[in-house]
Design a protein around this motif. Structure first.
Motif, short mmCIF file in Angstrom:
data_model
loop_
_atom_site.label_atom_id
_atom_site.label_comp_id
_atom_site.label_asym_id
_atom_site.label_seq_id
_atom_site.Cartn_x
_atom_site.Cartn_y
_atom_site.Cartn_z
N TYR A 55 33.16 -8.25 12.01
CA TYR A 55 32.14 -6.90 12.31
C TYR A 55 31.66 -6.88 13.70
O TYR A 55 31.20 -7.69 14.40
CB TYR A 55 30.88 -7.45 11.35
N ASN A 56 32.29 -5.72 14.35
CA ASN A 56 31.91 -5.30 15.65
C ASN A 56 32.56 -6.51 16.31
O ASN A 56 32.04 -6.73 17.53
CB ASN A 56 30.66 -5.01 15.98
N VAL A 100 33.80 -12.60 14.11
CA VAL A 100 33.95 -13.04 12.66
C VAL A 100 32.78 -12.82 11.84
O VAL A 100 31.60 -13.42 12.39
CB VAL A 100 34.35 -14.52 12.62
N LEU A 101 32.57 -12.11 10.57
CA LEU A 101 31.70 -12.16 9.77
C LEU A 101 31.40 -13.47 8.89
O LEU A 101 32.34 -13.98 8.31
CB LEU A 101 31.74 -11.03 8.80
N PRO A 102 30.37 -14.24 8.96
CA PRO A 102 29.94 -15.12 8.20
C PRO A 102 30.51 -15.26 6.93
O PRO A 102 30.22 -14.15 6.26
CB PRO A 102 28.56 -15.67 8.38
N ALA A 103 30.86 -16.34 6.21
CA ALA A 103 31.18 -16.22 4.83
C ALA A 103 29.95 -15.85 3.86
O ALA A 103 30.43 -15.14 2.71
CB ALA A 103 31.94 -17.58 4.54
N ALA A 104 28.98 -16.19 4.27
CA ALA A 104 27.72 -16.03 3.55
C ALA A 104 27.23 -14.26 3.53
O ALA A 104 26.73 -13.85 2.77
CB ALA A 104 26.44 -16.53 3.86
N SER A 105 28.10 -13.52 4.21
CA SER A 105 27.75 -12.00 4.44
C SER A 105 28.59 -11.27 3.72
O SER A 105 28.43 -10.03 3.67
CB SER A 105 27.75 -11.73 5.85
N TYR A 106 29.56 -12.15 2.91
CA TYR A 106 30.30 -10.92 1.80
C TYR A 106 30.84 -12.01 0.86
O TYR A 106 30.83 -13.22 0.65
CB TYR A 106 31.50 -10.54 2.76
N THR A 107 31.43 -11.42 -0.43
CA THR A 107 32.12 -12.13 -1.35
C THR A 107 33.31 -11.49 -1.62
O THR A 107 33.58 -10.24 -1.26
CB THR A 107 31.39 -11.71 -2.58
N TYR A 108 34.55 -12.22 -1.89
CA TYR A 108 35.51 -11.54 -2.39
C TYR A 108 36.09 -12.43 -3.49
O TYR A 108 36.09 -13.77 -3.52
CB TYR A 108 36.56 -11.66 -1.17
N SER A 168 27.23 3.21 15.99
CA SER A 168 28.70 3.02 15.23
C SER A 168 28.69 1.42 15.06
O SER A 168 28.37 0.66 15.64
CB SER A 168 29.90 3.58 15.84
N ALA A 169 29.23 1.02 14.03
CA ALA A 169 29.84 -0.14 13.79
C ALA A 169 31.20 -0.06 12.97
O ALA A 169 31.48 0.85 12.34
CB ALA A 169 28.61 -0.83 12.87
N VAL A 170 31.96 -1.52 12.98
CA VAL A 170 33.19 -1.52 12.59
C VAL A 170 33.32 -2.84 11.76
O VAL A 170 33.27 -3.93 12.49
CB VAL A 170 34.39 -1.13 13.74
N LEU A 171 33.90 -2.69 10.72
CA LEU A 171 33.96 -3.75 9.98
C LEU A 171 35.53 -3.86 9.28
O LEU A 171 36.13 -2.52 9.17
CB LEU A 171 33.35 -3.65 8.39
N THR A 172 36.36 -4.74 9.67
CA THR A 172 37.69 -4.93 9.59
C THR A 172 37.96 -6.10 8.62
O THR A 172 37.29 -7.32 8.48
CB THR A 172 38.62 -5.34 10.68
N VAL A 173 38.88 -5.79 7.44
CA VAL A 173 39.18 -6.88 6.46
C VAL A 173 40.89 -7.05 6.57
O VAL A 173 41.64 -6.02 6.46
CB VAL A 173 38.98 -6.54 5.08
#
Length: 288
Positions: free
Chosen positions: A231-232, A235-243, A279-284
């Protein structure tokens, strides 16, 4: 009430004498109000205004004029030059004209320094309603403390005095987000790596904070494995998303994403506002 006075002069044999001063009052039977259907605005919004004119007298009015300054204000430029700017633009053909609830033929609208509508009548012991629309334009203040106050004046030879009505709307103070998704590369080999990019933009004067519960959900098909999320650029912490690697269902945690407010600047040449969205950018990134 408006008062009036009158005095007569009597002349005879070269002598003049004045009468007493007679005083009367004109009872004003016209009243008016102005309303807007929504009290907030953003860039390019269409606002609907309603002017109601009430005649409590026994004589109809037949030739009133209604003028609206479309929020006109004086802006001072660098160097001291002043200019009148109009933050609202009348929507052509939008006016509707009613007497006692019955629609009348649409009156002609003149657009010079605002708008003017002539030939408006109000029935005896009745009412007239004008409804029209105006769009916010580049001269409408988009910042958090921005307002537009527009004034309408009802006048005419039949009226004892002009009637002034105003309405104020305020710039909307809430995030306004858009999202654009892209994929790279567009052609990928089996068992290859792919990246989804989510570009979020905030067009508003108000940042999206954790309290706004911003969330992105998606289901990746084909399903990705071994994903990394940023995110921007961080690395986005694992607690901030589920997959779910079985179904491909992805979701950020509500409130984990924040997006800054847009930045606004004003031209010192024209007085027009312009903006750069927050703006903000999320990448997966993952393997297919």
């Amino acid at each position: 009430m408006a008062t009036f006075t009158n005095q007569a002069v009597l002349s005879y044999n070269g002598v003049t004498t004045s009468s007493n001063v007679a005083t009367g009052e004109i009872v004003e039977v016209l009243s008016a109000s102005k309303d807007v259907l929504s009290p907030e605005y953003a860039a390019g919004d269409t606002k609907t205004y309603v002017i109601n004119i009430i005649n409590s007298g026994s004589t109809p009015f037949t030739a009133l004029a209604v003028t609206d300054n479309l929020g006109a204000y004086t802006h001072q430029f660098a160097g001291g030059t002043e200019r009148t700017l109009y933050p609202l633009t009348y929507v052509d053909g939008s006016i509707r004209y009613y007497q006692n609830g019955a629609e009348q033929a649409a009156p002609a609208v003149t657009q010079t320094a605002g708008l003017t509508v002539n030939g408006i009548g109000v029935p005896a012991n009745g009412n007239t309603t004008l409804i029209y629309q105006a769009k916010t334009n580049e001269f409408a203040d988009p910042e958090a403390d921005g307002t537009i106050t527009n004034t309408a004046v009802i006048s005419g030879a039949e009226a004892a005095a002009p009637i002034t009505v105003t309405e104020t709307i305020a710039a909307r103070k809430a995030p306004y987000l858009t999202i654009l998704k892209s994929v790279a590369p567009r052609q990928v080999a089996e068992n290859g790596q792919i990246t989804y990019t989510f570009d979020i933009q905030n067009l508003s004067n108000t940042a999206a904070t954790a309290d706004d519960n911003v969330q992105i959900t998606d289901t990746f098909q084909p399903v990705l494995s071994n994903i990394t999320v940023t995110y921007n650029g961080a690395v986005l912490p694992a607690a901030s998303y589920t997959y779910n690697e079985t179904t491909g269902e992805f979701a950020t945690t509500a409130g984990s994403l924040t997006i800054p407010a847009a930045a606004f600047t004003r031209s010192e040449t024209t007085g027009a506002w312009s903006s750069v969205p927050g703006s903000a950018v999320l990448t997966v990134t993952g393997m297919i």
